[in-house]
Design an enzyme around this catalytic site. Sequence first.
Site, mmCIF file in Angstrom:
data_model
loop_
_atom_site.group_PDB
_atom_site.id
_atom_site.type_symbol
_atom_site.label_atom_id
_atom_site.label_comp_id
_atom_site.label_asym_id
_atom_site.label_seq_id
_atom_site.Cartn_x
_atom_site.Cartn_y
_atom_site.Cartn_z
ATOM 1 N N ASP A 1 -3.158 0.973 10.275
ATOM 2 C CA ASP A 1 -4.331 1.830 10.467
ATOM 3 C C ASP A 1 -4.757 1.809 11.921
ATOM 4 O OD1 ASP A 1 -4.542 1.441 7.400
ATOM 5 O OD2 ASP A 1 -5.907 3.065 7.954
ATOM 6 N N CYS B 1 0.842 -1.194 0.000
ATOM 7 C CA CYS B 1 0.000 0.000 0.000
ATOM 8 C C CYS B 1 0.882 1.251 0.000
ATOM 9 C CB CYS B 1 -0.980 -0.025 1.181
ATOM 10 S SG CYS B 1 -2.264 1.238 1.081
#
Length: 308
Positions: free
Chosen positions: A195, A126
């Site tokens: 996250d 990512c």
Amino acid sequence: MSAVEETSLRIANMSIRGAGRIARAGASAIGDFARTYEGRELDGFIRDLGKAVDTLLASRPTAVSLWNGVHAAIRGAEDCTSLEEAVSLVSGNADRFVEDSSKAVKRIASIGARRICDGDTLLTHCNSSAALGVIKEAHSQGKDIKVYATESRPWRQGILTVNELAEAGVDVTLVIDSAVRSVMKRIDKVFVGADTITSDGVLINKIGTSQLALAAHERRVPFYVCAETYKFSPMTLFGDMVVIEERDISEVVRPGEVPDSVKVFNPVFDSTPGRYIDALITELGMMSPGSVYGVMAEQLGPTVFSKE
Ligand code: RUB
């Protein structure tokens, strides 16, 4: 549209993305809300501040960094005795969170870069500013490194990653997500972002992170998570589960590409158990996933459970 609504929309539509960036954007939006507040009553300010918080938190559900950033900005507002005091407290809190958050990313870069050796080949997934900070710091120290970066379907944040690394002069190779196990034989270390990290050390990060961890584990390749401690979720200490965001199917298939009878499932984050993580690289130093509870309990203070 208010500035808070605009920030919330930009987070929801991914114009602002990545857990650190959305936390800083959320805190800044609260700071701007306070600075530009036109009402004259403290009660009205506290009520409208609550609405602004709800609007921002509704934008994306998974990254606890947003919750932590926004709550850092409003901390103490309800104890204020005048509107001026509340405005100054909230705007000051917001500025401090943004500054501390940026410092944390830099500190992680300097700590994590020590784990990278000359000649290492790395894998990342990512687009994590914390993980890329580590990689770019190692490169700027003159270490000769190669990086493999996953495409990260469906949003293809890997394109951002390879552009950023190429611009920094890093030798970078883009691979599709399903090539992860195959390329792991070339990899010395994996660096990803976070996250959310739960109180029991589970990592929640971009969908596919857990397959990097499994493939790394299979080949005994160290798997590092680069995460500011505001990615630690206090809610999980109280037993809450992390909500895994599911996004629109239009991100996966084009209109008419598959019959209406076909269901499409588009979860955008996954969970990696702590046993597949070699270390968390935080601004407080390297730590094991098993240390998260202690750090969180210390940050929240000894009376945290008795307050319930
Ligand atoms: C981004 C993502 C990143 C983390 C950490 O997902 O999963 O790895 O947010 O990023 P999305 P950072 O693109 O869906 O927001 O280290 O920049 O906080």
